[in-house]
Write a protein that holds these residues in place. Structure first.
Motif, PDB file in Angstrom:
ATOM      1  N   MET A  88       0.330  -4.350 -14.883  1.00  9.79           N
ATOM      2  CA  MET A  88       1.109  -5.546 -13.825  1.00  9.79           C
ATOM      3  C   MET A  88       3.083  -4.110 -13.798  1.00  9.79           C
ATOM      4  O   MET A  88       2.843  -5.080 -11.688  1.00  9.79           O
ATOM      5  CB  MET A  88       2.327  -6.496 -15.182  1.00  9.79           C
ATOM      6  CG  MET A  88       1.280  -7.619 -15.145  1.00  9.79           C
ATOM      7  SD  MET A  88       0.094  -8.578 -14.104  1.00  9.79           S
ATOM      8  CE  MET A  88       0.819  -8.646 -12.499  1.00  9.79           C
ATOM      9  N   SER A  89       2.811  -3.225 -14.357  1.00 12.14           N
ATOM     10  CA  SER A  89       3.883  -2.252 -13.566  1.00 12.14           C
ATOM     11  C   SER A  89       3.479  -1.132 -12.586  1.00 12.14           C
ATOM     12  O   SER A  89       3.827  -0.916 -12.328  1.00 12.14           O
ATOM     13  CB  SER A  89       5.379  -2.267 -14.747  1.00 12.14           C
ATOM     14  OG  SER A  89       4.328  -0.962 -15.513  1.00 12.14           O
ATOM     15  N   THR A  90       2.043  -1.390 -13.049  1.00 11.06           N
ATOM     16  CA  THR A  90       1.339   0.083 -12.342  1.00 11.06           C
ATOM     17  C   THR A  90       0.470  -0.692 -11.611  1.00 11.06           C
ATOM     18  O   THR A  90       0.494   0.166 -10.684  1.00 11.06           O
ATOM     19  CB  THR A  90      -0.079   0.208 -13.780  1.00 11.06           C
ATOM     20  OG1 THR A  90       0.942   0.772 -15.081  1.00 11.06           O
ATOM     21  CG2 THR A  90      -0.580   1.706 -12.522  1.00 11.06           C
ATOM     22  N   GLU A  96      -0.127   3.551  -3.221  1.00 11.78           N
ATOM     23  CA  GLU A  96      -0.309   4.811  -3.402  1.00 11.78           C
ATOM     24  C   GLU A  96      -1.744   4.664  -2.725  1.00 11.78           C
ATOM     25  O   GLU A  96      -2.429   5.197  -1.816  1.00 11.78           O
ATOM     26  CB  GLU A  96      -0.855   5.068  -4.337  1.00 11.78           C
ATOM     27  CG  GLU A  96       0.253   6.095  -5.727  1.00 11.78           C
ATOM     28  CD  GLU A  96      -0.086   5.872  -7.351  1.00 11.78           C
ATOM     29  OE1 GLU A  96      -1.319   6.771  -6.851  1.00 11.78           O
ATOM     30  OE2 GLU A  96       1.073   6.442  -7.170  1.00 11.78           O
ATOM     31  N   LEU A  97      -2.125   4.048  -2.711  1.00 10.41           N
ATOM     32  CA  LEU A  97      -3.821   3.121  -1.691  1.00 10.41           C
ATOM     33  C   LEU A  97      -3.061   2.962  -0.769  1.00 10.41           C
ATOM     34  O   LEU A  97      -4.230   2.203   0.882  1.00 10.41           O
ATOM     35  CB  LEU A  97      -4.727   2.044  -2.358  1.00 10.41           C
ATOM     36  CG  LEU A  97      -4.800   2.775  -4.139  1.00 10.41           C
ATOM     37  CD1 LEU A  97      -5.617   1.844  -5.236  1.00 10.41           C
ATOM     38  CD2 LEU A  97      -6.276   4.157  -3.269  1.00 10.41           C
ATOM     39  N   GLY A  98      -2.000   2.667  -0.038  1.00  6.81           N
ATOM     40  CA  GLY A  98      -1.653   2.489   1.666  1.00  6.81           C
ATOM     41  C   GLY A  98      -1.443   0.888   1.736  1.00  6.81           C
ATOM     42  O   GLY A  98      -0.853   0.484   2.899  1.00  6.81           O
ATOM     43  N   VAL A  99      -1.221   0.170   0.685  1.00  5.74           N
ATOM     44  CA  VAL A  99      -0.412  -0.878   1.273  1.00  5.74           C
ATOM     45  C   VAL A  99       0.917  -1.636   1.198  1.00  5.74           C
ATOM     46  O   VAL A  99       1.671  -1.053  -0.505  1.00  5.74           O
ATOM     47  CB  VAL A  99      -1.548  -2.540  -0.405  1.00  5.74           C
ATOM     48  CG1 VAL A  99      -0.994  -3.800   0.462  1.00  5.74           C
ATOM     49  CG2 VAL A  99      -2.539  -1.756   0.015  1.00  5.74           C
ATOM     50  N   THR A 100       1.036  -1.832   2.162  1.00  3.41           N
ATOM     51  CA  THR A 100       2.899  -1.783   2.056  1.00  3.41           C
ATOM     52  C   THR A 100       3.339  -3.146   3.267  1.00  3.41           C
ATOM     53  O   THR A 100       4.541  -3.514   3.086  1.00  3.41           O
ATOM     54  CB  THR A 100       2.950  -0.928   3.465  1.00  3.41           C
ATOM     55  OG1 THR A 100       2.863  -1.201   4.715  1.00  3.41           O
ATOM     56  CG2 THR A 100       2.832   0.724   3.227  1.00  3.41           C
ATOM     57  N   ASN A 101       2.694  -3.749   3.104  1.00  5.81           N
ATOM     58  CA  ASN A 101       3.044  -4.935   3.331  1.00  5.81           C
ATOM     59  C   ASN A 101       2.497  -6.991   2.368  1.00  5.81           C
ATOM     60  O   ASN A 101       1.862  -7.616   3.458  1.00  5.81           O
ATOM     61  CB  ASN A 101       2.753  -5.633   5.198  1.00  5.81           C
ATOM     62  CG  ASN A 101       2.992  -6.891   5.982  1.00  5.81           C
ATOM     63  OD1 ASN A 101       4.646  -6.883   5.503  1.00  5.81           O
ATOM     64  ND2 ASN A 101       2.411  -7.474   6.334  1.00  5.81           N
ATOM     65  N   GLY A 102       2.959  -5.860   1.467  1.00  7.73           N
ATOM     66  CA  GLY A 102       2.320  -7.174   0.754  1.00  7.73           C
ATOM     67  C   GLY A 102       1.008  -7.150  -0.211  1.00  7.73           C
ATOM     68  O   GLY A 102      -0.220  -6.183   0.767  1.00  7.73           O
ATOM     69  N   PHE A 103       0.179  -7.819  -0.846  1.00  8.20           N
ATOM     70  CA  PHE A 103      -0.562  -7.288  -1.982  1.00  8.20           C
ATOM     71  C   PHE A 103      -0.887  -9.064  -2.484  1.00  8.20           C
ATOM     72  O   PHE A 103       0.091  -9.501  -2.702  1.00  8.20           O
ATOM     73  CB  PHE A 103      -1.133  -6.924  -2.551  1.00  8.20           C
ATOM     74  CG  PHE A 103       0.031  -6.585  -3.853  1.00  8.20           C
ATOM     75  CD1 PHE A 103      -0.358  -6.620  -5.313  1.00  8.20           C
ATOM     76  CD2 PHE A 103       1.064  -5.551  -2.969  1.00  8.20           C
ATOM     77  CE1 PHE A 103       1.162  -6.745  -5.748  1.00  8.20           C
ATOM     78  CE2 PHE A 103       1.741  -4.648  -4.402  1.00  8.20           C
ATOM     79  CZ  PHE A 103       1.797  -6.400  -5.188  1.00  8.20           C
ATOM     80  N   ARG A 104      -2.498  -9.758  -3.334  1.00  4.73           N
ATOM     81  CA  ARG A 104      -2.164 -11.058  -3.916  1.00  4.73           C
ATOM     82  C   ARG A 104      -3.020 -10.474  -4.896  1.00  4.73           C
ATOM     83  O   ARG A 104      -2.969  -9.159  -5.736  1.00  4.73           O
ATOM     84  CB  ARG A 104      -3.591 -10.875  -3.282  1.00  4.73           C
ATOM     85  CG  ARG A 104      -2.792 -12.562  -2.249  1.00  4.73           C
ATOM     86  CD  ARG A 104      -4.143 -13.313  -1.965  1.00  4.73           C
ATOM     87  NE  ARG A 104      -4.278 -14.364  -2.951  1.00  4.73           N
ATOM     88  CZ  ARG A 104      -4.865 -15.385  -2.956  1.00  4.73           C
ATOM     89  NH1 ARG A 104      -6.585 -15.264  -1.973  1.00  4.73           N
ATOM     90  NH2 ARG A 104      -5.252 -16.037  -4.288  1.00  4.73           N
TER      91      ARG A 104
END
Length: 115
Positions: A68-70, A77-85
């Motif tokens: 969960m912390s990785t 690193e994959l370019g997700v900067t505006n949140g994720f699920r």
């Protein structure tokens, strides 16, 4: 470490089936989902065969904490900067399709958004 010779995720973790790997250590592997729901959709899969969250016990706390912390670092690193699920489907009624614990990290522009 237990594995299931018939489990697709155990085979991916062992390198018997190719994947688009983004991370690997002694405990788990992360790779791109073959049927992504979003521009970035990775799975974090423990190398130990755990059928689902139902079988998780206190002895798995360090592994799950590490996963969960990785995950957020990998998404950055994959370019997700505006949140994720972050999703963990558990059992048939929970929508789990592969009988091996895995955590979905899904991000990027929301494909289900109409806008």
């Amino acid at each position: 470490m237990s594995t299931d010779p018939n489990c697709i995720f155990c085979k991916i973790a062992a390198g018997q089936i190719p994947s688009r790997k983004v991370y690997e250590d002694d405990d788990f592997i992360a790779f791109h989902d073959i049927n992504p729901w979003a521009p970035v959709h990775i799975l974090l899969v423990p190398k130990q065969h755990l059928p689902s969250m139902v079988e998780v016990g206190p002895e798995h706390a360090a592994l799950l904490g590490k996963m969960m912390s990785t995950g957020p670092r990998l998404m950055r690193e994959l370019g997700v900067t505006n949140g994720f699920r972050t999703i963990v489907n558990t059992g048939a009624d929970g929508g789990q399709e592969v009988g091996h614990l895995h955590i979905h990290f899904i991000g990027g522009p929301r494909p289900w958004s109409k806008g």
